[in-house]
Structures are given as C-alpha cells and as structure tokens.
Design a protein around this motif. Sequence first.
Motif, mmCIF file in Angstrom:
data_model
loop_
_atom_site.group_PDB
_atom_site.id
_atom_site.type_symbol
_atom_site.label_atom_id
_atom_site.label_comp_id
_atom_site.label_asym_id
_atom_site.label_seq_id
_atom_site.Cartn_x
_atom_site.Cartn_y
_atom_site.Cartn_z
ATOM 1 N N ALA A 71 20.168 -14.649 -36.499
ATOM 2 C CA ALA A 71 20.645 -15.731 -37.142
ATOM 3 C C ALA A 71 20.418 -16.963 -36.582
ATOM 4 O O ALA A 71 20.428 -17.877 -37.477
ATOM 5 C CB ALA A 71 22.249 -15.258 -37.115
ATOM 6 N N VAL A 72 20.439 -17.211 -35.312
ATOM 7 C CA VAL A 72 20.319 -18.500 -34.860
ATOM 8 C C VAL A 72 18.890 -18.893 -35.178
ATOM 9 O O VAL A 72 18.519 -20.049 -35.501
ATOM 10 C CB VAL A 72 20.366 -18.610 -33.195
ATOM 11 N N LEU A 73 18.003 -18.137 -35.100
ATOM 12 C CA LEU A 73 16.469 -18.319 -35.188
ATOM 13 C C LEU A 73 16.323 -18.666 -36.914
ATOM 14 O O LEU A 73 15.454 -19.870 -36.993
ATOM 15 C CB LEU A 73 15.823 -17.122 -34.922
ATOM 16 N N GLU A 74 17.154 -18.039 -37.643
ATOM 17 C CA GLU A 74 16.810 -18.347 -38.866
ATOM 18 C C GLU A 74 17.271 -19.753 -39.487
ATOM 19 O O GLU A 74 16.831 -20.509 -40.065
ATOM 20 C CB GLU A 74 17.552 -17.120 -39.761
ATOM 21 N N SER A 75 18.692 -19.972 -38.708
ATOM 22 C CA SER A 75 18.948 -21.387 -39.020
ATOM 23 C C SER A 75 18.161 -22.445 -38.515
ATOM 24 O O SER A 75 18.102 -23.502 -39.049
ATOM 25 C CB SER A 75 20.562 -21.380 -38.429
ATOM 26 N N LEU A 76 17.727 -21.821 -37.205
ATOM 27 C CA LEU A 76 16.451 -23.244 -36.833
ATOM 28 C C LEU A 76 15.306 -23.299 -37.685
ATOM 29 O O LEU A 76 14.922 -24.588 -37.886
ATOM 30 C CB LEU A 76 16.151 -22.689 -35.346
ATOM 31 N N ASP A 77 14.855 -22.230 -38.128
ATOM 32 C CA ASP A 77 13.711 -22.567 -38.602
ATOM 33 C C ASP A 77 13.669 -22.862 -40.186
ATOM 34 O O ASP A 77 12.871 -23.460 -40.964
ATOM 35 C CB ASP A 77 12.999 -20.953 -38.571
ATOM 36 N N ASN A 78 14.969 -22.331 -40.796
ATOM 37 C CA ASN A 78 15.049 -22.707 -42.532
ATOM 38 C C ASN A 78 15.987 -23.822 -42.632
ATOM 39 O O ASN A 78 15.875 -24.423 -43.682
ATOM 40 C CB ASN A 78 15.726 -21.429 -43.068
ATOM 41 N N GLY A 79 17.027 -24.350 -41.666
ATOM 42 C CA GLY A 79 17.942 -25.299 -41.718
ATOM 43 C C GLY A 79 19.431 -24.752 -42.523
ATOM 44 O O GLY A 79 19.988 -25.658 -42.666
ATOM 45 N N VAL A 109 1.528 -5.060 -46.215
ATOM 46 C CA VAL A 109 0.676 -6.246 -45.559
ATOM 47 C C VAL A 109 1.752 -7.408 -46.126
ATOM 48 O O VAL A 109 1.716 -7.854 -47.349
ATOM 49 C CB VAL A 109 -0.587 -6.677 -46.062
ATOM 50 N N LEU A 110 2.553 -8.110 -45.413
ATOM 51 C CA LEU A 110 3.549 -9.102 -45.753
ATOM 52 C C LEU A 110 3.118 -10.435 -45.294
ATOM 53 O O LEU A 110 2.834 -10.696 -44.428
ATOM 54 C CB LEU A 110 4.979 -8.612 -45.433
ATOM 55 N N LYS A 111 3.241 -11.448 -46.443
ATOM 56 C CA LYS A 111 3.062 -12.874 -45.855
ATOM 57 C C LYS A 111 4.462 -13.640 -45.981
ATOM 58 O O LYS A 111 4.863 -13.803 -46.879
ATOM 59 C CB LYS A 111 2.072 -13.328 -46.600
ATOM 60 N N PRO A 112 5.001 -14.071 -44.724
ATOM 61 C CA PRO A 112 6.225 -14.892 -44.980
ATOM 62 C C PRO A 112 5.861 -16.211 -45.303
ATOM 63 O O PRO A 112 4.580 -16.487 -45.345
ATOM 64 C CB PRO A 112 6.723 -14.913 -43.520
ATOM 65 N N ALA A 113 6.714 -17.005 -45.782
ATOM 66 C CA ALA A 113 6.566 -18.423 -46.376
ATOM 67 C C ALA A 113 6.167 -19.126 -44.927
ATOM 68 O O ALA A 113 6.302 -19.088 -43.803
ATOM 69 C CB ALA A 113 7.818 -19.087 -46.756
ATOM 70 N N GLU A 114 5.245 -20.047 -45.435
ATOM 71 C CA GLU A 114 4.826 -21.126 -44.479
ATOM 72 C C GLU A 114 5.465 -21.787 -43.449
ATOM 73 O O GLU A 114 5.359 -22.123 -42.218
ATOM 74 C CB GLU A 114 3.567 -22.136 -44.931
ATOM 75 N N THR A 115 6.800 -22.248 -44.204
ATOM 76 C CA THR A 115 7.592 -23.120 -43.317
ATOM 77 C C THR A 115 8.617 -22.225 -42.500
ATOM 78 O O THR A 115 9.288 -22.578 -41.703
ATOM 79 C CB THR A 115 8.400 -24.080 -44.243
ATOM 80 N N THR A 116 8.586 -20.871 -42.688
ATOM 81 C CA THR A 116 9.716 -20.225 -41.948
ATOM 82 C C THR A 116 9.003 -18.660 -41.721
ATOM 83 O O THR A 116 9.631 -17.640 -42.090
ATOM 84 C CB THR A 116 10.810 -19.691 -43.107
ATOM 85 N N PRO A 117 8.237 -18.747 -40.800
ATOM 86 C CA PRO A 117 7.412 -17.422 -40.194
ATOM 87 C C PRO A 117 8.359 -16.716 -39.411
ATOM 88 O O PRO A 117 8.294 -15.567 -39.000
ATOM 89 C CB PRO A 117 6.069 -17.711 -39.856
ATOM 90 N N LEU A 118 9.351 -17.319 -38.657
ATOM 91 C CA LEU A 118 9.938 -16.876 -37.308
ATOM 92 C C LEU A 118 10.430 -15.592 -37.426
ATOM 93 O O LEU A 118 10.130 -14.664 -36.395
ATOM 94 C CB LEU A 118 10.642 -17.986 -36.477
ATOM 95 N N THR A 119 11.452 -15.391 -38.290
ATOM 96 C CA THR A 119 12.505 -14.144 -38.288
ATOM 97 C C THR A 119 11.567 -12.954 -38.774
ATOM 98 O O THR A 119 11.739 -12.003 -38.180
ATOM 99 C CB THR A 119 13.663 -14.350 -39.100
ATOM 100 N N ALA A 120 10.668 -13.275 -39.474
ATOM 101 C CA ALA A 120 9.812 -12.137 -40.052
ATOM 102 C C ALA A 120 8.593 -11.673 -38.699
ATOM 103 O O ALA A 120 8.429 -10.330 -38.572
ATOM 104 C CB ALA A 120 8.533 -12.609 -41.107
ATOM 105 N N LEU A 121 8.409 -12.680 -37.879
ATOM 106 C CA LEU A 121 7.534 -12.157 -36.793
ATOM 107 C C LEU A 121 8.311 -11.440 -35.852
ATOM 108 O O LEU A 121 7.959 -10.615 -35.032
ATOM 109 C CB LEU A 121 6.761 -13.328 -36.007
ATOM 110 N N THR A 122 9.732 -11.792 -35.708
ATOM 111 C CA THR A 122 10.653 -11.181 -34.834
ATOM 112 C C THR A 122 10.982 -9.747 -35.447
ATOM 113 O O THR A 122 10.991 -8.865 -34.599
ATOM 114 C CB THR A 122 12.113 -11.973 -34.694
#
Lengths: 332, 485
Positions: B104-112, B183-196
């Motif tokens: 949740a914290v990671l998502e809020s940091l990366d996405n706003g 094979v999944l590509k997350p959005a360029e501005t918000t990759p962090l939670t997908a990588l977690t």
Amino acid sequence: MSTAFLQPGTDGSQGGAGMPASPELADVTRDNASLRRFLHGLSGVDQVGAEARAAALATRSIKTTAKAWAIDTAISMVDLTTLEGADTHGKVRSLCAKAARPDPSDPSTPAVAAVCVYPDLVATAVESLAGTGVQTASVATAFPSGRASLQTKLHDVHDAVRAGATEIDMVIDRGAFLSGRYLDVFDEIVAVKQACGAAHLKVILETGELVTLDSVRRASWLALLAGGDFIKTSTGKVTPAATPPVALVMLQAVRDFAARTGDVRGVKLAGGIRTTKEAVRYLVMVNETAGDRWLNPHTFRFGASTLLNDLLQQRHKLTTGAYDGPDYVSID
Amino acid sequence: MPSTAFEYAPAPESRDIARLKPSYGIFVNGEFRDGRGEAIKTINPADEEPLAEVAEANAADVDDAVAAARKAYEGTWSATSGAERAKYLFRIARAIQERARELAVLESLDNGKPIRESRDVDIPTAAAHFFYYAGWADKLQYAGLGPAPRPIGVAGQVIPWNFPLLMAAWKIAPALATGNTVVLKPAETTPLTALTLAEIIAECDLPPGVVNILPGGPSVGQSIVDHPGVDKIAFTGSTGVGKMIQKSVAASGKRVSLELGGKAANIIFDDAAIDQAIEGIVNGIFFNQGHVCCAGSRLLVQESVHEEVIAGLQERLQTLRLGDPLDKNTDIGAINSSAQLARVRALADSGDAEGATRWSPDCPLPDRGFWFPPTVFTGVSQANRIAREEIFGPVLSVLTFRTPAEAIEKANNTPYGLSAGIWTEKGSRILWAANKLRAGVVWANTFNRFDPASPFGGYKESGFGREGGRHGLTSYLESEGYLAQ
C-alpha cells in the motif's frame, strides 16, 4: 465553561415553543395530513450508503494535538448521567463534584456540560453545582418509556424545572410516531417545550425503536419543527442506542434545518458510547457533516456515564505518556 | 479544506514500510535481472523526487520472456492440474495480504494515490482477485464453457498506471487459473508494485517462466503485442492505444481483450436519497483523483433537484483533504504524471472556453508535485469537449435532464460504454434504466464498487471482453469441447 451559553436569550438561536421555525414551514404543522406530507416528502435515506459513509468517517486518524483538542472538547460536551433506581443523594453529590472538576489533579481539565439525573434528585444536583457553571439536566415525561398521560408528563417537567433544572430531556411517544400520528407527537413536544419555560429541551427519539433511518430523519425533523433545542438519540435503556449511521442522519437533519431556517439546533448522542475512540470519531462526524459550528456544547453533547473516565485516562496518557488504569479515576 | 476549530494533525504512514530499493530489474524465467533497455527513474508524483531506478526491458528481453513463458506453458503449467494451480494462486493471495502494508505504501509513493485508498481498496481487492480465481482453477469444466475448456497459451498483458497492482492481479490471476502463462508489462510511471508482486511470485515458488514482468515504455508494449510467440493480448488503457493494438493483431490469430476508456453517466433521479447520492458522486469522480476508466465523470441530474444536489455537493467537497498521499487523512492525492496533469488542465481549460462554469473548493495545492483540485463544471452541454472526451482526472461535468427518457438518451450518447450509475429510491426505475443503458457495468445506488465475482468490461469504444467473475475466464480459455465416443 461559561454558564452564559445556556441562559435564555443569550445565543439567540432558539425557536419559540411551537412557533413556526420559518414562514415557509409554518403550514406544514397545520394538521396531521400536512405534517405527514412534509415528513414523507423528505429525501429518503439509503441504509447501505449511510453505513458506508459513517464507516469511512471512522477511518480518520486523529493524533497528537488534534487528539488533545478532541479529548478536551469531548469532556466539555459530556452530560454526566446517572439514571438508576438505586441513585442516592450522595451519589449525585459525588457526581456533581466530578462534573465540575473531572480531574482534581489537573485543573486544566475542562468541566463537563451538565449533570443529568431523575427529577427527584434535581434539587441535590442544583445545590451541589451552584457556582460551577455546570448545568443541571433532568429526564422527565415518564422517562424512559414515556407511557403516561400528557398531564402526568407535564407535571413531571414542572417538578424538574421548579427544582432548578435548566435542561429537560423528554422522550417522544414512539407508538404515536410509528402509527403515523405525527401531530400528536408534535403537539406533545410543543406542550413540553412550553412547560420548560426557560429550560432547554432535548427531545429523545429513541432511535432503537424507530429502527429505520427514514424514520430517524422524519422524527428528527418533527422534533425540530416542534421547537426541540436538541434532538437526542436514546434513553440509554434501549439497544441499539447511538450508532454512527443514526448520528449521521441526525446531524444531517440539524444541518439541513439550519440551512432552511437559519436556526441552529443541537444533537445529543446517548447510550453505548464508552470509549475515547468512539467519541473522537463522532466529533469527526460532526466536523465533516454538520460543520465545526456544531463543535461546542451549545450544539453537541454526549450523554454518558462511563465515557468520562475513559476520556480522563486518555487525556492523562496524552499529557504524561503513561496509562494509569481505572483505579486512578473515581467510579462515580 | 478551510480552517476549522478541529485541525487534524498530520498522520503520515511511514515511507520506510515500502522497503524501497535503489534499483529494480526485470523478472524473466523466475529470476530478476537487468533489463537491456533504458534505465529510467520512477518518481513520486507528490513531490517529483526520484524513488528508484528501473532497468527497462527491450525487444530482446521480450523475446526471452516470451520464450520462457512458452517453455513454461508447454513444459509444466498447461499440464499442471487445476487443484495444483489453485494452490499457487492461494499462496500468492495470502502473500499479498501479508505484505499489504508494504504494498500500500509503495503504491501510494509510486502512483500518488492516497494511502487510505491503496490500503482499503487496491491491495485488498488485488488479493481478493487471486483468491477468487484460485477457486475457479479446479472447476473450469463447470464454467459453462464445455466439458474441457483449454488454455490459450502465452498471454501478453499490458496494464495502466491508475491501479498498478490491482490491474496486474486482474490480468495474472485469471490467466494462471486457466493454465496460461504470462508476459506482463506494467505502466512506465508505476512499475514498483508489479515488481514486488514478481518478488512474491518468486517466493511462492511458481515454476520459472509462468509469470514474466517487463517494465518499460510503449515500445516494450508494442514488442509484446507484435510478438509471434504470444497467443493472446489483454490490454487495459486508453482507447487510442487499444485501437492501435487491434490493428497490430488483425489477422495474426491472436485473441484480444481490451478494457479501454469511459465517460460514464452518473444519473441522479429526483427521488434519490440525496445525501447518499452526493457521496456516490464524490466516489464516482474523485476516487483515485478521477484516474478511473469507469469514473462517473458525467453527472446527469434531474432538473428538479439540480440546485439541491449541487449545493450539497459543493458543501461536501469543502471537506475533502488534498495533500500528502501518505497521510491517512488525505482524500485526494497527486496526479500521476506531468503529462497527465497537462492533459487534465487542457481539457478543463476547454470547459472554460466552451462556456461552462468552473468551481473548485477552497483548497491550496502543494508547491511541488503534480496536483489538480477537485473541479466541478456546471452548465455543461452535451456538445462540449468535457462532456464527450475522457479527462481521466478529478473533473466532473454536470448536465441536467427533465425526463427519465432524456437521461437515458444523454447517458448513451457517447462513443464509450464502460459504466453507468443510477440513483433512485424506486426499484422499478433502477430495473428500467439498467435495461436501457448501454454500459458494461451499471451501479445502482452505489458507484465504483469492485468485486472479483462481478464481470467488468465495456461496450463500444470502451472495449470488449470481460474481466472478473465467470465471464473473466472466457478471455483466457478456448471453449471448444469434444464428444467422447
């Protein structure tokens, strides 16, 4: 807390007994049919949506300075209550001492708003509270069932007022309300308001018996139209008593009533509120539903007996960093 | 919100909980490694500070990922029993729950987005999707798709930035439950939670290659879409990109499902429960800063309650708290990127230019970061751009109607058809309106409610295919059955 706020004529916001609250509302209490049309014409309340909103408000995180402010504000809004058959003069005197100085070890602790007792104990409370600024409230009108003739109810009110009560908590006739005899309920509130004279009237809806939020909204408006200074959830003798969705709907009612008439009335939540956490959540609800104009004892109260002790313990924890436990606050 | 006697003290969630790493790689064949594309910095849209460096994938990485997915599909996953696949999915769901605060914290940091939403909506709903599809994995023969529905193969999935982890869950959970590899590509501005999530997947011992996650920009998406080794494309994002994808895969034999834009009508009839309808309007358009494809961005209000609804809405919007996404009391967070902020501003300006009346609550914006105040346009006509184009921001366009038939006509008068809302206390009117509305999701007396059991998807330019529910299985299964002799 100043005593001035409860003296008649000082806050200028009180509707007269049974007087139409505004010209546009003058007609709605003309007869039962008009009153019914008005109450049933109010916008409905969606139970699921109201519960969701109340739950969302409960997620606010109130910490540090905000919590300290909220605790002191909540203490100043408490109607410290004892309504037991076993009440004694001694217990009432003890409660009055506590009401005036809730925490003798810390004089910065605010006094509560009022002490609330049965009519026969009003004189004792008035005497004990003399000069403290704390009001004496009395339940009346055959509390808690309200099952008595109008004459008996009015007599009950007169007794309490004559003994010095400055606030009267009445119960509505839920049977009349639920069976659609709205004008009977209205007339009774008007008569009690008249009997109160200068004393403030809190109208108990006993929302646990009204059950639906639509009924809570209608009963709130009915009591406001009839001149109640406060609308109050419960006697404390019926479960459920004050619940977040019920409080939400009642706060919306005083907000909408003020918007329509310019007349600011109060809400008192009573029954089942025991913890600081709940009290703070209700203050958040007041703040974000009716507005901060309602965040004072003129317009918002908690009817409670055990809540005060939890507020005091949390206050102490916030100022000292240590939690004392229940043996460090008096039980009465 | 304006000053009040009751000032809420700051209540920030600690950013340490996110366990941010200085750099992130790509996830291929069960392992993390550096991508061979450009290394980019992902930033916090609330203050424009860099969060981490992400080594993006390139076309060669896509080749590797597709090859790994193919090998996993043919070698293990398609032959793994449903009950066994379910075990992995249940494990992933539980791991998401265990790391919910971090995510949740990671998502809020990366996405706003506000922590209140990532904590209470995004992450729990993502876990719920894995739980839900785990339940289907061993029951596919009872899904009404024939006695032996078969997986499609390698699914290429491209997801947007508005619900980064949740969209990954929407895509991955049904694909795995049905026996496909990803094979999944997350959005360029918000990759962090997908990588977690990739980390979680690795910890759950999912066989290598079953899920591959490739952060990157549009070119990586294009490589996935065009790759001959991919059997199915699932895309959530803009209608413009959706159209390009459909052209790319035409006649290629790839299956496609697209979940695209929207311009949903939220219809308030005069017999609605007004206080709750106002909450529904707020949830409809200001949830997630309006970065929601199914947002209730067109408010249709019956004339007789227009004044009351707008007055109540404005009063309610004064209580919204805009600011630090990590503060637990924040209602409105940051716009995800400067590009998106520019688009929201441009469309809002077109509203002014076309004669609509703009209103925003008294709400100071932080100096740094990407911010746009909650905004309501009244006096909007059906012909205005703000009534026709998807803004994807906290901007509400208010239109009125006189009769129920007019409401339906206006609601359907859009190239989109993703969602719609109906507010009335009258049950018969709900059923009547829901039957007339051409939208994939119709909410009655609520809005923006998501449940994994409920199919979600669009009509018209909002796309095709459904995600969620039993219907969501059909996007990942070949439904031809067989007759036993």
